[in-house]
Scaffold this active site. Sequence first.
Site, PDB file in Angstrom:
ATOM      1  CE  LYS A  76      34.234  44.892  43.413  1.00 27.16           C
ATOM      2  NZ  LYS A  76      33.704  43.592  43.876  1.00 27.16           N
ATOM      3  CB  SER A 151      29.923  43.341  42.854  1.00 24.84           C
ATOM      4  OG  SER A 151      31.020  42.881  43.622  1.00 24.84           O
ATOM      5  CB  SER A 175      31.477  39.660  43.671  1.00 23.92           C
ATOM      6  OG  SER A 175      30.134  39.891  44.019  1.00 23.92           O
TER       7      SER A 175
END
Length: 485
Positions: A76, A151, A175
């Site tokens: 990420k 997210s 998330s």
Amino acid sequence: MHRKTLAELAAGLERREFSSVELTQAHLARIERLDPALNSFITTTPEIALAQARAADERLAKGEAGPLTGIPIAQKDIFCTKGVRTSCGSRMLDSFVSPYDACVVERFNAAGAVMLGKLNMDEFAMGSSNETSYYGPVKNPWNTATVPGGSSGGSAAAVAARLVPGATGTDTGGSIRQPAAFCGITGLKPTYGRVSRWGMIAFASSLDQAGPMARTAEDCAIMLQIMAGFDERDSTCVDRPVPDYRAALGNDLDGLRIGLPKEFFGEGLDPAIAGLIHAAVDEYRRLGAIVREISLPNMHLSVPAYYVVAPAECSSNLARFDGVRFGHRCENPTDLADLYTRSRGEGFGAEVKRRILIGTYALSAGYYDAYYLKAQKIRRLISEDFRRAFEEVDVIMGPTAPSVAFEFGAKSADPIAMYLSDIYTIAVNLAGLPGMSIPVGFSNGLPVGMQIIGGYFSEDRLLNVAHRYQQATDWHTRTPAGIAD
């Protein structure tokens, strides 16, 4: 090769059925072919990946392989990566190249994993749909008209589309778990302090936690084994032995006590999702578990408390991005105040600005006691609710999200509706507990996830509970149309 799980790929490499270079090239080609339609990657790193793959093949040839040696993964884009852009999905850090690796990245590198690139995300991890990214929204592989969740939407979409067998995510209020549910994969948020946050760009420091995202609980166990452990550079990282997560996957579930909070099944939950959760719980009954209803009486306060605590911490953490030391800098500022105002105004998106504003207001003189202090008191009440619940049950189950993935734009004009996407996950972060999401079926052709919550540092139990369900069902093996070829 993309059809194989991370565990199967590791076994194939060990048997020399294929090389890490071949495996890496296959995944890079797949990313090049499929990702333009999904936008799950912000940056790909083919040169780094192939160099790491060649090094992994040398280790494999010498018999020095670990569980992740030669396995492609993706990070990420919230984790600092030395020599590679780390944008956090924001214009503010569009040109930021970190001089060091985050602890999580260090550990994957040391384990011999191959980094394919950096994954798209909501800006500074603030969002539930991946619509706030400066680099454009990520599309859900199951239906590209719908969001992948956020997210960690890029991570979830990339794993679901078989672009990568495993990816890292972060979870501040859901998330990892919510995008895992929306994309039909497995995602685990560990106990707060189980994984080092050093080198992970901060959103809300008392809530943020890194975790694995993959197709199966077994794959998540392999990844968490690498990620977990003490790091003296993170003062919140807990110095506690890391169990053998994979070894725990063989335990039976006879007598497992499952709690179903009545607050998870009230108004706002899609009835189709409720039905699938109850069907999954029935499968656990067949596996020997005992199910009872429980209550978490302060659950309804979790969202308002979170949206005071998290923005307050965000306001403090993001104050460092001022256009002076690093990050976006406006052109031709007239003075220091103009530099700050324009650099931050141009560098941050609307949702980040909204949360900074909320947080600054909540911390301001005259409002601190009314908002921030009260939210922290509610946080304690929520933690106490969970403590009492875990005196009666071993794990808690319920929906991960109140709906399946929604269409782009459906909630972007209404922040409250967007925030409620995380209504079942936020309390877990406020209490610092581990939680995970596993796929349990489909509604209107879109995946549905079930959340499993455990006591502090019970990741081994959660992974085993998820694994036993996945041994008995095949929801985690389903693949989006057009992706399987």
